[in-house]
Design a protein around this motif. Structure first.
Motif, PDB file in Angstrom:
ATOM      1  N   ALA A  10       0.799  -1.283  -0.283  1.00 29.76           N
ATOM      2  CA  ALA A  10      -0.087   0.003  -0.025  1.00 29.76           C
ATOM      3  C   ALA A  10       0.757   1.117   0.126  1.00 29.76           C
ATOM      4  N   GLU A  11       1.980   1.119   0.920  1.00 29.38           N
ATOM      5  CA  GLU A  11       2.900   2.516   0.764  1.00 29.38           C
ATOM      6  C   GLU A  11       3.785   2.542  -0.646  1.00 29.38           C
ATOM      7  N   GLN A  12       3.688   1.421  -1.070  1.00 27.83           N
ATOM      8  CA  GLN A  12       4.413   1.478  -2.690  1.00 27.83           C
ATOM      9  C   GLN A  12       3.633   1.565  -3.815  1.00 27.83           C
ATOM     10  N   GLY A  13       2.535   2.090  -3.601  1.00 33.13           N
ATOM     11  CA  GLY A  13       1.558   2.295  -4.866  1.00 33.13           C
ATOM     12  C   GLY A  13       0.495   1.335  -5.153  1.00 33.13           C
ATOM     13  N   HIS A  14       0.195   0.487  -4.259  1.00 33.16           N
ATOM     14  CA  HIS A  14      -0.841  -0.631  -4.422  1.00 33.16           C
ATOM     15  C   HIS A  14      -1.686  -0.661  -3.380  1.00 33.16           C
ATOM     16  N   PRO A  15      -2.376   0.394  -2.953  1.00 37.14           N
ATOM     17  CA  PRO A  15      -3.191   0.641  -1.931  1.00 37.14           C
ATOM     18  C   PRO A  15      -4.476  -0.285  -1.899  1.00 37.14           C
ATOM     19  N   HIS A  16      -4.952  -0.761  -3.071  1.00 40.61           N
ATOM     20  CA  HIS A  16      -6.133  -1.559  -3.488  1.00 40.61           C
ATOM     21  C   HIS A  16      -6.127  -2.913  -3.239  1.00 40.61           C
ATOM     22  N   LEU A  17      -4.642  -3.545  -3.495  1.00 37.43           N
ATOM     23  CA  LEU A  17      -4.511  -4.943  -3.373  1.00 37.43           C
ATOM     24  C   LEU A  17      -5.061  -5.865  -2.140  1.00 37.43           C
ATOM     25  N   LYS A  18      -5.756  -6.857  -2.342  1.00 35.79           N
ATOM     26  CA  LYS A  18      -6.296  -7.697  -1.264  1.00 35.79           C
ATOM     27  C   LYS A  18      -5.357  -8.957  -1.379  1.00 35.79           C
ATOM     28  N   PRO A  19      -5.279  -9.671  -0.163  1.00 32.38           N
ATOM     29  CA  PRO A  19      -4.864 -10.937  -0.079  1.00 32.38           C
ATOM     30  C   PRO A  19      -5.174 -11.853  -1.450  1.00 32.38           C
ATOM     31  N   LEU A  20      -6.316 -12.081  -1.685  1.00 30.19           N
ATOM     32  CA  LEU A  20      -6.953 -12.917  -2.739  1.00 30.19           C
ATOM     33  C   LEU A  20      -6.337 -12.339  -4.161  1.00 30.19           C
ATOM     34  N   HIS A  21      -6.137 -11.064  -4.210  1.00 30.20           N
ATOM     35  CA  HIS A  21      -5.490 -10.596  -5.621  1.00 30.20           C
ATOM     36  C   HIS A  21      -3.923 -11.359  -5.958  1.00 30.20           C
ATOM     37  N   GLY A  22      -3.016 -11.724  -5.123  1.00 30.29           N
ATOM     38  CA  GLY A  22      -2.061 -12.435  -5.243  1.00 30.29           C
ATOM     39  C   GLY A  22      -2.462 -13.739  -5.813  1.00 30.29           C
ATOM     40  N   THR A  23      -3.422 -14.595  -5.199  1.00 31.04           N
ATOM     41  CA  THR A  23      -3.846 -15.856  -5.823  1.00 31.04           C
ATOM     42  C   THR A  23      -4.257 -15.712  -7.133  1.00 31.04           C
TER      43      THR A  23
END
Length: 156
Positions: free
Chosen positions: A30-43
């Motif tokens: 989130a601090e590095q420009g990806h504040p909307h990512l959720k754990p599910l998204h990595g999967t």
């Protein structure tokens, strides 16, 4: 009387360890420009893979319906992580691929997981961490990626 913890504590501690690691990496993302990512998204990103996937393939890999996969694709496309392209072998099919923004998120998360592992090594000691990893390998299936976890959590 045994001083061992009850059996149900083991899966809860493993889940808490997972949550602690993932939450830490996501706070960094989130601090590095990806504040909307959720754990599910990595999967989802892993299930799409380097070759891309159709919505049907993505749903199958994740253990969810085509409609649920389509909703995930729509959401991640709006956020700039995915793009739909024509399948070069079949013009009727759409292939979903990671954008540069999606690849950046994966690269940063990989570095984040390495950072967390190094912190655990500092806390536990490298030999204890390696022993923990060996022990977990001994009691879990060899196949590391269980991409169907979203469907497994949501199944009845």
């Amino acid at each position: 009387m045994s001083s061992d913890p009850p059996g149900f504590e083991l899966p809860l501690r493993l889940l808490l360890a997972f949550r602690t690691i993932v939450d830490d990496v996501h706070a960094e993302l989130a601090e590095q420009g990806h504040p909307h990512l959720k754990p599910l998204h990595g999967t989802v990103f892993q299930a799409i893979g380097p070759q891309g996937a159709t919505a049907v393939e993505l749903g199958r890999r994740l253990g969810v319906s085509k409609q649920a996969a389509g909703k995930m694709i729509d959401s991640l496309e709006r956020l700039g992580y995915l793009e739909r392209t024509r399948d070069p072998h079949d013009a009727r099919r759409k292939i979903v691929r990671l954008t540069g923004h999606g690849v950046d998120a994966l690269d940063r998360s990989a570095r984040g997981f390495e950072r967390v592992r190094n912190q655990w090594a500092e806390t536990l000691g490298m030999e204890r961490l390696r022993a923990l990893e060996r022990d977990l390998r001994a009691v879990t299936p060899a196949e590391l990626w269980r991409l169907d976890t979203p469907g497994w959590f949501g199944s009845s």
